[in-house]
Write a protein that holds these residues in place. Structure first.
Motif, PDB file in Angstrom:
ATOM      1  N   ARG A  67       0.823  -1.214   0.000  1.00 17.25           N
ATOM      2  CA  ARG A  67       0.000   0.000   0.000  1.00 17.25           C
ATOM      3  C   ARG A  67       0.856   1.263   0.000  1.00 17.25           C
ATOM      4  O   ARG A  67       0.566   2.250   0.672  1.00 17.25           O
ATOM      5  N   THR A  68       1.932   1.199  -0.778  1.00 19.74           N
ATOM      6  CA  THR A  68       2.820   2.347  -0.942  1.00 19.74           C
ATOM      7  C   THR A  68       3.169   2.515  -2.419  1.00 19.74           C
ATOM      8  O   THR A  68       3.174   1.557  -3.189  1.00 19.74           O
ATOM      9  N   ILE A  69       3.461   3.763  -2.776  1.00 17.32           N
ATOM     10  CA  ILE A  69       3.900   4.104  -4.133  1.00 17.32           C
ATOM     11  C   ILE A  69       5.203   4.880  -4.022  1.00 17.32           C
ATOM     12  O   ILE A  69       5.350   5.745  -3.141  1.00 17.32           O
ATOM     13  N   GLY A  70       6.143   4.605  -4.887  1.00 17.71           N
ATOM     14  CA  GLY A  70       7.385   5.369  -4.939  1.00 17.71           C
ATOM     15  C   GLY A  70       7.283   6.499  -5.946  1.00 17.71           C
ATOM     16  O   GLY A  70       6.770   6.308  -7.059  1.00 17.71           O
ATOM     17  N   PHE A  71       7.737   7.689  -5.560  1.00 19.68           N
ATOM     18  CA  PHE A  71       7.728   8.865  -6.451  1.00 19.68           C
ATOM     19  C   PHE A  71       9.152   9.399  -6.502  1.00 19.68           C
ATOM     20  O   PHE A  71       9.650   9.960  -5.525  1.00 19.68           O
ATOM     21  N   ILE A  72       9.825   9.216  -7.632  1.00 19.92           N
ATOM     22  CA  ILE A  72      11.211   9.656  -7.785  1.00 19.92           C
ATOM     23  C   ILE A  72      11.255  10.748  -8.845  1.00 19.92           C
ATOM     24  O   ILE A  72      10.723  10.594  -9.945  1.00 19.92           O
ATOM     25  N   SER A  73      11.873  11.881  -8.513  1.00 22.79           N
ATOM     26  CA  SER A  73      11.944  12.995  -9.455  1.00 22.79           C
ATOM     27  C   SER A  73      13.355  13.556  -9.498  1.00 22.79           C
ATOM     28  O   SER A  73      14.211  13.204  -8.687  1.00 22.79           O
ATOM     29  N   ASP A  74      13.582  14.452 -10.474  1.00 26.38           N
ATOM     30  CA  ASP A  74      14.873  15.136 -10.524  1.00 26.38           C
ATOM     31  C   ASP A  74      14.884  16.286  -9.515  1.00 26.38           C
ATOM     32  O   ASP A  74      15.605  16.243  -8.530  1.00 26.38           O
ATOM     33  N   THR A  75      14.026  17.299  -9.748  1.00 28.81           N
ATOM     34  CA  THR A  75      13.971  18.428  -8.804  1.00 28.81           C
ATOM     35  C   THR A  75      12.531  18.877  -8.538  1.00 28.81           C
ATOM     36  O   THR A  75      12.313  20.008  -8.106  1.00 28.81           O
ATOM     37  N   VAL A  76      11.563  18.012  -8.782  1.00 24.91           N
ATOM     38  CA  VAL A  76      10.158  18.391  -8.606  1.00 24.91           C
ATOM     39  C   VAL A  76       9.857  18.762  -7.159  1.00 24.91           C
ATOM     40  O   VAL A  76       9.175  19.750  -6.865  1.00 24.91           O
ATOM     41  N   ALA A  77      10.378  17.965  -6.205  1.00 29.29           N
ATOM     42  CA  ALA A  77      10.039  18.160  -4.793  1.00 29.29           C
ATOM     43  C   ALA A  77      10.478  19.521  -4.272  1.00 29.29           C
ATOM     44  O   ALA A  77       9.840  20.101  -3.390  1.00 29.29           O
ATOM     45  N   THR A  78      11.571  20.053  -4.805  1.00 29.39           N
ATOM     46  CA  THR A  78      12.094  21.326  -4.312  1.00 29.39           C
ATOM     47  C   THR A  78      11.698  22.501  -5.205  1.00 29.39           C
ATOM     48  O   THR A  78      12.177  23.610  -5.015  1.00 29.39           O
ATOM     49  N   SER A  79      10.830  22.253  -6.183  1.00 30.50           N
ATOM     50  CA  SER A  79      10.407  23.311  -7.088  1.00 30.50           C
ATOM     51  C   SER A  79       9.070  23.886  -6.642  1.00 30.50           C
ATOM     52  O   SER A  79       8.099  23.150  -6.469  1.00 30.50           O
ATOM     53  N   HIS A 120      12.313  -0.509  -4.487  1.00 29.97           N
ATOM     54  CA  HIS A 120      12.032  -1.934  -4.723  1.00 29.97           C
ATOM     55  C   HIS A 120      12.254  -2.739  -3.440  1.00 29.97           C
ATOM     56  O   HIS A 120      11.497  -3.671  -3.145  1.00 29.97           O
ATOM     57  N   ASP A 121      13.307  -2.386  -2.678  1.00 35.60           N
ATOM     58  CA  ASP A 121      13.574  -3.094  -1.416  1.00 35.60           C
ATOM     59  C   ASP A 121      12.406  -2.951  -0.448  1.00 35.60           C
ATOM     60  O   ASP A 121      12.153  -3.847   0.368  1.00 35.60           O
ATOM     61  N   ARG A 122      11.718  -1.808  -0.531  1.00 36.26           N
ATOM     62  CA  ARG A 122      10.575  -1.571   0.357  1.00 36.26           C
ATOM     63  C   ARG A 122       9.276  -2.100  -0.245  1.00 36.26           C
ATOM     64  O   ARG A 122       8.205  -1.877   0.278  1.00 36.26           O
ATOM     65  N   GLN A 123       9.408  -2.787  -1.363  1.00 41.02           N
ATOM     66  CA  GLN A 123       8.285  -3.476  -2.007  1.00 41.02           C
ATOM     67  C   GLN A 123       7.110  -2.530  -2.296  1.00 41.02           C
ATOM     68  O   GLN A 123       5.946  -2.847  -2.011  1.00 41.02           O
ATOM     69  N   VAL A 124       7.432  -1.358  -2.861  1.00 41.04           N
ATOM     70  CA  VAL A 124       6.350  -0.456  -3.257  1.00 41.04           C
ATOM     71  C   VAL A 124       5.503  -1.132  -4.332  1.00 41.04           C
ATOM     72  O   VAL A 124       5.988  -1.970  -5.102  1.00 41.04           O
TER      73      VAL A 124
END
Length: 357
Positions: A67-79, A120-124
């Motif tokens: 019940r988790t989703i991974g969100f990976i970005s370049d600089t979205v989080a700090t924009s 992946h290790d956290r099985q998202v």
């Protein structure tokens, strides 16, 4: 010392039932297996009084979902501008009872690899790989090992992964139609890219697609682009320089700027030449950056739908998760999110033309 976590055994003991019975009730299968309503109510009451919460890790092992989703970005989080993509994704995930794990690479390929590995290790249950600016990317190895979506990015090589992007071509059409609807038929110049399809900043997907849309809409109306100036970077100083260069040889009736920062520079150049927006020159732009509503007059612009992009990415990801579980394969479809016009004060009817009836 932190308080001991309440376990399923604690709930079973308090309710006076066996651990398997408590488990079946709390998983919603009590009625299905003919557990009495009295027993069910005792278990639910005990769980509520003890403030029991299931162990998500063990539930995940049982159900195959973390019940988790991974969100990976370049600089979205700090924009500040693109951060609404994360807000949209967070809220769409929360609506489904999922959490979002967020990681940022700052463009570092090795950090990107490590973040993917950690997810992946956290099985998202699925992954979203997001870009601050619409661009083509090399899809990292291992990205296709689980359901995944590209957000604001297109793959350089063929991939089964779907992508979610703003509808930049239609945005270009909308920007051109704003001027056409105001009666503009001549003296329309482009600042940032154009006039030809090769006159675009290197690697800019948005520039190409916006230019395609602009040219299509104008051509359909029998109107030609009067000219254009390409900017190497879409910042105010380049908009200023490009517009000054244009004004040295031409007097535009309208400008389509390829983003709001360019438009900010164009405003300054027009003022330097004694020209007023929109009395002398109408201006329309793209992005709906906060500066668009700060500028005077306020800038008419076609907005990047960051929040809607984030929500759409989660919707598409869940469709991929369902498809993956059904083992029917994935198709790499591109999903386009509409870009709305923010009509403000920078466009006025042309004195040389009438709006179409």
């Amino acid at each position: 010392m932190s308080p001991r976590r309440v376990t399923l055994a604690d709930v079973a003991k308090a309710a006076g039932v066996s651990r398997p019975t408590a488990s079946l009730v709390l998983s919603g299968r009590g009625r299905e297996l003919r557990i009495s309503q009295d027993v069910e109510q005792r278990v639910l009451k005990a769980a509520d009084e003890l403030q029991y919460r299931p162990n998500i890790v063990s539930v995940g092992l049982r159900t195959g979902s973390s019940r988790t989703i991974g969100f990976i970005s370049d600089t979205v989080a700090t924009s500040r501008l693109a951060g609404d993509m994360i807000k949209g994704a967070l809220e769409a995930a929360r609506d489904r009872g999922f959490m979002l794990f967020i990681g940022e690479t700052e463009g570092d390929a090795e950090l990107e690899r490590l973040l993917l590995q950690a997810m992946h290790d956290r099985q998202v249950d699925g992954l979203i790989l997001a870009s601050m600016f619409t661009r083509t990317i090399k899809v990292p190895q291992g990205m296709t090992a689980s359901p995944a979506v590209l957000l604001n990015a297109l793959p350089k090589e063929p991939t089964p992964l779907p992508a979610v992007l703003p509808d930049e071509v239609e945005a270009g059409r909308l920007a051109a139609r704003v001027l056409l609807d105001a009666g503009h038929r001549d003296g329309i110049y482009l600042i940032g890219a154009g006039p030809g399809l090769r006159n675009v900043p290197s690697g800019s997907v948005a520039a190409v697609e916006r230019l395609v849309g602009i040219r299509e809409a104008l051509s359909e109306a029998g109107v030609k682009v009067a000219g254009g100036r390409r900017c190497p970077d879409w910042q105010p100083e380049h908009g200023l320089t490009a517009t000054r260069d244009l004004l040295a040889t031409a007097r535009p009736r309208a400008l389509i700027c390829f983003n709001d920062r360019i438009a900010m520079g164009a405003y300054q150049a027009l003022d330097d030449f004694g020209l007023k927006v929109p009395a002398d020159v109408s201006v329309v732009s793209f992005d709906d950056h906060p500066i668009a509503s700060w500028m005077r007059p306020k800038l008419t612009t076609v907005a990047l739908p960051h929040y809607e992009l984030g929500r759409k990415a989660v919707d598409v990801l869940f469709a991929e998760i369902d498809r993956d579980r059904a083992d029917t394969g994935r198709a790499g479809e591109v999903h386009r999110v509409p870009m709305p016009v923010r009509s403000r004060e920078s466009v006025t009817p042309s004195p040389t033309g009438e709006p179409p009836g």
